[in-house]
Structure formats: structure tokens, C-alpha cells
Motif scaffolding. Structure first.
Motif, short mmCIF file in Angstrom:
data_model
loop_
_atom_site.label_atom_id
_atom_site.label_comp_id
_atom_site.label_asym_id
_atom_site.label_seq_id
_atom_site.Cartn_x
_atom_site.Cartn_y
_atom_site.Cartn_z
N ALA A 306 -4.99 8.53 4.18
CA ALA A 306 -3.84 7.63 4.06
C ALA A 306 -3.45 7.06 5.42
N LEU A 309 -5.79 4.20 6.31
CA LEU A 309 -5.38 2.96 5.65
C LEU A 309 -4.18 2.33 6.35
N CYS A 310 -3.23 3.18 6.74
CA CYS A 310 -2.03 2.71 7.43
C CYS A 310 -2.39 2.05 8.76
N THR A 359 8.23 1.48 2.55
CA THR A 359 7.03 1.33 1.74
C THR A 359 6.29 0.05 2.09
N GLY A 365 3.26 4.59 7.41
CA GLY A 365 2.40 5.69 6.98
C GLY A 365 2.30 6.85 7.94
N ILE A 372 3.76 9.06 5.24
CA ILE A 372 3.20 9.46 3.96
C ILE A 372 3.19 10.97 3.83
N PRO A 392 4.68 8.07 -2.17
CA PRO A 392 3.36 8.08 -1.52
C PRO A 392 2.36 7.13 -2.17
N TYR A 393 2.38 7.05 -3.52
CA TYR A 393 1.48 6.14 -4.21
C TYR A 393 1.79 4.70 -3.82
N ILE A 396 0.59 3.98 -0.13
CA ILE A 396 -0.85 3.81 -0.04
C ILE A 396 -1.27 2.49 -0.68
N CYS A 399 -0.53 -0.44 1.65
CA CYS A 399 -1.51 -0.56 2.73
C CYS A 399 -2.81 -1.20 2.25
#
Length: 421
Positions: A306, A309-310, A359, A365, A372, A392-393, A396, A399
């Protein structure tokens, strides 16, 4: 003509890696990976009386080894029966010394009799908290017979807690209960590791994020400022092809750097604390009511993914800022400001509004407070009407959307900038 010319990309990567700043930031990040993995070890402390009655203190790895040995019998599956026996042992100890709280025990008794079973007592008070007031009873008030249905009590407590926290969202309540139903019980515990290990992984993620964003911020604006853009845009592969190569090289270097630092941190930390500790259920380290079905090892790698991705989404956003700024100082300042913005938003705005903004911000993140990692161990949902998405979903997912979005916008802005010069 191909949109991404591999030769141009190779040259951009080579040019970036020749810069001293890139190597300085990479080595600093790797050094921090090892340092931050070791720092939680220095916080470990234990004391006990030896056979001669002398008080002995242990720190660092010695303390970890001592507590592992002391709590070895508590390791393994946390069944209802084992929790019940631990509570019975706690009651017997306090009854023997005529006290009602463990801190009233004579010196050294807690370390000898309670500490060995402490991992099995984790979460017991939280599970039996009053559903109306949220107040947790003392362990002495909980009867051992009640532990025969400890796993069921945890589910009932989760339902009452989420009903209180998400009063206006039945969808969030249903989602939370459904998620907790998927959590494997009984839990598993292997003493030795603590939440500080995850906190420092988050801190590392924040530092690497800042380094990557700082490296990406001048990618376009530096050429604008120096005037090199006048020449580059006239070449055969100028404009779009060059813009894509510049942005792609920044993302590749940032992604590899973050992945490498995360791997070094996880391997170092787990080697110090013991790989068996990674099998501990996160419910036995964080709240007993944590919604996601993971152990500590899985949490480490999930957060690393995660965080990657962030970082990629944040670098993509920094590239977009760079494509819009004619000054390196401005693009760098704006990019670094975006890194600290989630913390400011989290501290300054109400929970509901801050959740939505954090978010959306790609740098959230791995931020210090709104990351996250902390969302994974919390109960925050984004709600709108009947919609309820666990935070969290949503982070992610944001991102995943922002990574290509800001990449395309950065290249498009770069092309428009060169076209209008």
C-alpha cells in the motif's frame, strides 16, 4: 512512433542515476531502513530478581530473549480454555496477596506470576467492556466461566462498538460485522514483537516518500528554469515522448527505492525480533476487535504494498506540479507541502471531513498520523447515504486511480507548456 521509446527511457534513467543527489537520497533511505528497524529494539526493557535476590535489568535483544523465554508457555493458539486458565491464574495470584489490582502486588510478583501469562490476557477487558458506556471492567471483575465463550463475546462487543461509532450508517455497521465474521478465531500469539515495529515502518515510509517527492519535483521545472526546455522540445523525441520518459523514469526509480527500503526494513526487523513473531494475529497486538484477518507478517507486507502505491501516486502528483511550475523552488516547496498536508488535515479538521480529504490526498498513505497502517487497525468508514467503504480500501483505491491520472496530466501539461512557449 511509439509513445514510450525505450532508448529515451534508458537515457533518462541513466541521466537521473548519474546525479549525486539521487544516490545520496538512496543511501540515506537505506541507512534509515536499517536504523529505524533497530530502534524499536532499544526500547525493550525487562527487570527481574536473580537467585540471590538482586534486581537485574535487561535492555535490547537481551530483554527480547528474556521475555520470549518467560512467556514461552503463552505462545501458540489463544483458545477460550487457555484464556480462561490465564484469568483463573490472575485471580488466584491477586487473591493470594489480598489485592484487587495487579499494580498493588508486592515487588517482583507481577514479573514472576502475571507477566508469563500476560499475552493471553490481552483484549479480555476490552471484549467485556460495557456496551452502553464503553467502560472496561477490571480483570478481577470478570468471572473465569465467562471466558468459555470468549470468541462469541468478541463478536458481540464488536457489534455494539460499531453500532455506537457508526450510529448514522447501518451500512457501515453491517460491513464491519461481516468483516469481523471473516477473522479467524482462535487467534495466535508469539510474544516478542510490539506495535513500535509497525510505527517505525510507517515513519520510514514517510521519509522515503519525502525523498522520492523531492527527487521528482524538479523533473520538468528544472528544464523550464534553466532554459534547456527550449532545446529539448525541438528534438526528434521531444514533447510527448520525452515527457513520458521523464515521468516514467521518476516512477521507476521511486518504486524500486521504496520497495528496496521496505524489504530491508522488514527483513532486518524480523531478524531482530524473531520470525516466529510475525505469525501473531494483529488482534493480539492491536485491538482485539480489529476488523481485518491478518497476522503481523502479512500486515508488514500489505502496508509495504500500500505504501508503494502511495509513493507512486504521490510522485505522479509531484510530476504534475513540476509540469505546472516554472521554478524548481516552487515545485519543490509545493511537493513537500503535499507530504505534510495529511497530518495538518487530520489534526485540524473534524473526523468525517478529514477522513474524506486524507483518502483523496495521495500522500496520506504513509503520513505520520493518517496512514493506511493506522486505518487498517481502526474502524473508520467513508459513508455517503447507503454507501459505506472501509477507509483503507478507499485509500488504496484512490492511489490506484491517482497514479495514472496524475501521470497523464503531468505529460499533458508538459506538452501544453512546451507548445505554448
Amino acid at each position: 512512433m511509439r509513445i514510450l521509446n525505450m532508448r529515451i527511457l534508458h537515457l533518462e534513467l541513466k541521466r537521473t542515476l548519474k546525479a549525486k543527489l539521487s544516490w545520496i537520497l538512496l543511501f540515506l533511505a537505506l541507512f534509515l531502513s536499517v536504523l529505524l528497524a533497530y530502534l524499536p529494539v532499544t526500547f525493550c526493557y525487562s527487570s527481574y530478581e536473580d537467585e540471590s535476590g538482586n534486581q537485574t535489568s535487561l535492555t535490547g535483544l537481551s530483554s527480547i530473549a528474556y521475555e520470549k523465554k518467560l512467556q514461552a508457555d503463552a505462545s501458540g493458539t489463544v483458545t477460550n480454555g487457555r484464556v480462561k486458565k490465564a484469568v483463573e491464574a490472575y485471580h488466584a495470584c491477586l487473591s493470594q496477596y489480598g489485592v484487587t489490582e495487579s499494580y498493588d502486588l508486592p515487588e517482583g510478583v507481577y514479573e514472576r506470576e502475571i507477566l508469563p501469562i500476560a499475552p493471553l490476557l490481552h483484549g479480555v477487558r476490552e471484549a467485556f467492556a460495557d456496551p452502553d458506556t464503553g467502560m472496561a471492567p477490571s480483570l478481577i471483575e470478570i468471572q473465569p466461566e465467562q471466558l468459555d465463550r470468549f470468541d462469541a463475546v468478541c463478536k458481540e462487543r464488536l457489534a455494539s462498538l460499531i453500532a455506537a461509532e457508526q450510529k448514522g450508517s447501518p451500512g457501515a455497521q453491517r460491513k464491519a460485522v461481516s468483516m469481523y465474521e471473516q477473522v479467524e478465531q482462535p487467534f495466535t500469539v508469539y510474544p516478542g514483537i510490539n506495535t513500535t515495529v509497525m510505527d517505525y515502518q510507517n515513519i520510514l515510509g514517510f521519509f522515503v516518500l519525502v525523498f522520492c517527492v523531492m527527487a521528482a519535483a524538479p523533473v520538468f521545472s528544472a528544464d523550464y528554469q534553466s532554459g534547456a526546455d527550449h532545446i529539448l522540445r525541438c528534438t526528434k523525441y521531444g514533447r510527448r515522448t520525452l515527457g513520458i520518459a521523464k515521468a516514467a523514469s521518476a516512477l521507476i526509480i521511486s518504486g524500486i527505492s521504496f520497495a528496496l527500503c521496505s524489504a530491508v526494513y522488514i527483513l532486518t526487523a524480523n531478524s531482530l525480533f524473531g520470525w516466529e513473531c510475525t505469525k501473531t494475529s494483529i488482534q493480539m497486538l492491536y485491538s482485539i476487535l480489529t476488523l481485518i484477518n491478518l497476522n503481523i507478517g502479512q500486515l508488514q507486507w500489505l502496508f509495504a504494498f500500500a505504501g508503494l502505491l502511495c509513493v507512486l501516486a504521490s510522485v505522479s502528483f509531484a510530476l504534475f506540479l513540476s509540469s505546472r511550475c516554472k521554478s524548481t523552488a516552487v515545485s519543490l516547496g509545493a511537493a513537500v507541502l503535499s507530504c505534510i498536508m495529511p497530518t495538518a488535515v487530520f489534526m485540524a479538521l473534524p473526523n468525517g471531513l478529514s477522513a474524506w480529504i486524507c483518502t483523496i490526498l495521495p500522500t496520506s498513505g504513509t503520513s505520520i498520523q493518517a496512514s493506511i497502517l493506522y486505518a487498517l487497525t481502526d474502524f473508520r468508514f467513508l459513508t455517503a447515504g447507503g454507501l459505506a467503504v472501509w477507509m483503507p480500501y478507499a485509500m488504496i483505491g484512490a492511489c490506484i486511480i491517482e497514479l495514472p491520472l496524475f501521470f497523464i496530466l503531468a505529460v499533458h501539461s508538459y506538452c501544453r507548456h512546451t507548445a505554448n512557449r
